[in-house]
Design a protein around this motif. Structure first.
Motif, short mmCIF file in Angstrom:
data_model
loop_
_atom_site.label_atom_id
_atom_site.label_comp_id
_atom_site.label_asym_id
_atom_site.label_seq_id
_atom_site.Cartn_x
_atom_site.Cartn_y
_atom_site.Cartn_z
N SER A 19 0.83 -1.21 0.00
CA SER A 19 0.00 0.00 0.00
C SER A 19 0.86 1.26 0.00
N LEU A 20 1.91 1.26 0.81
CA LEU A 20 2.77 2.43 0.89
C LEU A 20 3.54 2.62 -0.42
N ALA A 21 3.98 1.53 -1.02
CA ALA A 21 4.68 1.64 -2.30
C ALA A 21 3.75 2.20 -3.37
N TYR A 22 2.49 1.76 -3.35
CA TYR A 22 1.52 2.27 -4.31
C TYR A 22 1.28 3.76 -4.08
N GLY A 23 1.14 4.15 -2.82
CA GLY A 23 0.96 5.57 -2.51
C GLY A 23 2.16 6.40 -2.91
N MET A 24 3.38 5.86 -2.68
CA MET A 24 4.59 6.60 -3.03
C MET A 24 4.72 6.77 -4.54
N PHE A 25 4.21 5.81 -5.31
CA PHE A 25 4.22 5.97 -6.77
C PHE A 25 3.48 7.24 -7.17
N TRP A 26 2.30 7.47 -6.58
CA TRP A 26 1.52 8.65 -6.94
C TRP A 26 2.13 9.92 -6.37
N VAL A 27 2.80 9.82 -5.23
CA VAL A 27 3.53 10.98 -4.71
C VAL A 27 4.64 11.36 -5.68
N GLY A 28 5.38 10.37 -6.15
CA GLY A 28 6.46 10.64 -7.09
C GLY A 28 5.94 11.26 -8.38
N LEU A 29 4.80 10.76 -8.87
CA LEU A 29 4.22 11.31 -10.09
C LEU A 29 3.76 12.75 -9.87
N SER A 30 3.19 13.03 -8.70
CA SER A 30 2.74 14.39 -8.38
C SER A 30 3.93 15.35 -8.29
N LEU A 31 5.01 14.91 -7.65
CA LEU A 31 6.20 15.77 -7.55
C LEU A 31 6.81 16.01 -8.94
N ALA A 32 6.83 14.97 -9.77
CA ALA A 32 7.37 15.12 -11.12
C ALA A 32 6.53 16.10 -11.93
N THR A 33 5.21 16.03 -11.78
CA THR A 33 4.32 16.94 -12.50
C THR A 33 4.55 18.38 -12.06
N THR A 34 4.72 18.58 -10.75
CA THR A 34 4.97 19.92 -10.22
C THR A 34 6.30 20.47 -10.73
N LEU A 35 7.33 19.62 -10.71
CA LEU A 35 8.64 20.05 -11.20
C LEU A 35 8.57 20.40 -12.68
N ALA A 36 7.85 19.58 -13.45
CA ALA A 36 7.72 19.84 -14.88
C ALA A 36 6.99 21.16 -15.13
N ALA A 37 5.97 21.46 -14.31
CA ALA A 37 5.22 22.70 -14.48
C ALA A 37 6.11 23.91 -14.28
N PHE A 38 6.99 23.87 -13.28
CA PHE A 38 7.89 25.00 -13.05
C PHE A 38 8.99 25.05 -14.12
N THR A 39 9.49 23.88 -14.51
CA THR A 39 10.54 23.84 -15.53
C THR A 39 10.06 24.40 -16.85
N LEU A 40 8.82 24.09 -17.21
CA LEU A 40 8.25 24.53 -18.48
C LEU A 40 7.55 25.88 -18.37
N ASP A 41 7.71 26.55 -17.21
CA ASP A 41 7.09 27.85 -16.95
C ASP A 41 5.56 27.77 -17.08
N LEU A 42 5.01 26.65 -16.59
CA LEU A 42 3.56 26.46 -16.57
C LEU A 42 3.06 26.37 -15.13
N TRP A 43 3.76 27.02 -14.23
CA TRP A 43 3.44 26.92 -12.81
C TRP A 43 2.02 27.40 -12.50
N HIS A 44 1.48 28.31 -13.34
CA HIS A 44 0.14 28.84 -13.07
C HIS A 44 -0.95 27.79 -13.26
N TRP A 45 -0.58 26.64 -13.86
CA TRP A 45 -1.53 25.54 -14.00
C TRP A 45 -1.63 24.68 -12.74
N LEU A 46 -0.72 24.89 -11.79
CA LEU A 46 -0.65 23.97 -10.65
C LEU A 46 -1.92 23.99 -9.80
N LEU A 47 -2.45 25.18 -9.54
CA LEU A 47 -3.64 25.27 -8.68
C LEU A 47 -4.83 24.54 -9.30
N PRO A 48 -5.18 24.78 -10.57
CA PRO A 48 -6.30 24.01 -11.15
C PRO A 48 -5.98 22.52 -11.28
#
Length: 271
Positions: free
Chosen positions: A46-75
């Protein structure tokens, strides 16, 4: 006429009867307790499954800032409410393995889609439509209150909390998002575990979900509030809390499905 639960292939000459059990206001607490128990019984998976989605969420956030799309994070974060039932499918697989007295594996989590892929994919498409509708509305609201030029992050987030435009946008956005989110919740809260567990069409899964909400409105409204509040708590911990919160809520939602939904196949009378 004969009736039986339909966890195997449904014969073509049988009808489906979906009925909903009434539940009390204490049931959401019971579901959470059962969810925590499943998490304890299968902590590693269960924890490994949860950590997978945490990792995906962090990667998405990092990508948003890297691509200068940070304003999409809230929606995007708010839109997670529409995709959450799909994320929980792996937790349903883990809970089902526990009920079958098996030691759950990552195959139970990531392979939970395999038995009814087509119908679950159709439900996924429905949830994606809600998600895209929310993103479109969020974009229109931003343009309405702030125009088309994106300010820098510090200015934007300060404006959200300190200006009339920002507060108005938050108020309207919350109201619109709440309506959309409750619509998505109503069609999916037990539809996805039902489709994973039963040989039904996605429309029959939606029928079960809408009936569950309509016939147990107050307990299900409380359950929606618990789900929303828990996910928000996970987000404000920079996603780390989601490693536990997501699988626990998924396990709990599986037990909600089992308490709420009865599916029977009824043989058609032959003339």
């Amino acid at each position: 006429m004969n009736a039986a639960t339909t966890k195997g292939p449904k014969p073509s000459d049988y009808n489906v009867k979906i009925s909903i059990n009434p539940v009390g206001m204490d049931k959401p607490r019971t579901w959470l307790i059962a969810g925590f128990q499943d998490f304890r019984d299968a902590t590693a998976v269960s924890l490994a499954y949860g950590m997978f989605w945490v990792g995906l969420s962090l990667a998405t956030t990092l990508a948003a800032f890297t691509l200068d799309l940070w304003h999409w994070l809230l929606p995007l974060v708010a839109g997670f409410m529409f995709l959450g039932p799909l994320v929980a499918v792996g937790s349903y697989g883990i809970s089902r393995a526990l009920e079958e007295n098996r030691s759950p594996t990552m195959g139970d989590a990531f392979g939970a889609w395999s038995s009814h892929t087509g119908q679950l994919a159709m439900m996924g498409l429905m949830m994606m439509i809600f998600f895209l509708a929310w993103i479109r509305l969020a974009t229109l609201l931003f343009a309405l209150f702030f125009g088309f030029e994106v300010p820098n992050p510090d200015m934007l987030y300060a404006s959200l909390l300190t200006t009339s435009e920002g507060l108005s946008m938050l108020l309207v956005g919350t109201a619109v998002g709440a309506v959309l989110a409750f619509g998505a919740f109503s069609i999916s809260v037990v539809a996805i575990p039902t489709l994973m567990d039963q040989d039904l069409t996605f429309m029959e899964g939606i029928e079960a979900s809408v009936k569950a909400v309509a016939q147990n409105f107050r307990p299900m409204l409380l359950w929606a509030a618990i789900l929303t509040g828990s996910v928000l708590l996970g987000v404000v911990t920079f996603y780390i809390g989601l490693a536990v919160i997501l699988p626990v809520l998924g396990h709990a939602s599986w037990h909600a499905y089992e308490d709420l939904v009865n599916v029977e196949i009824i043989e058609q009378s032959k003339n």
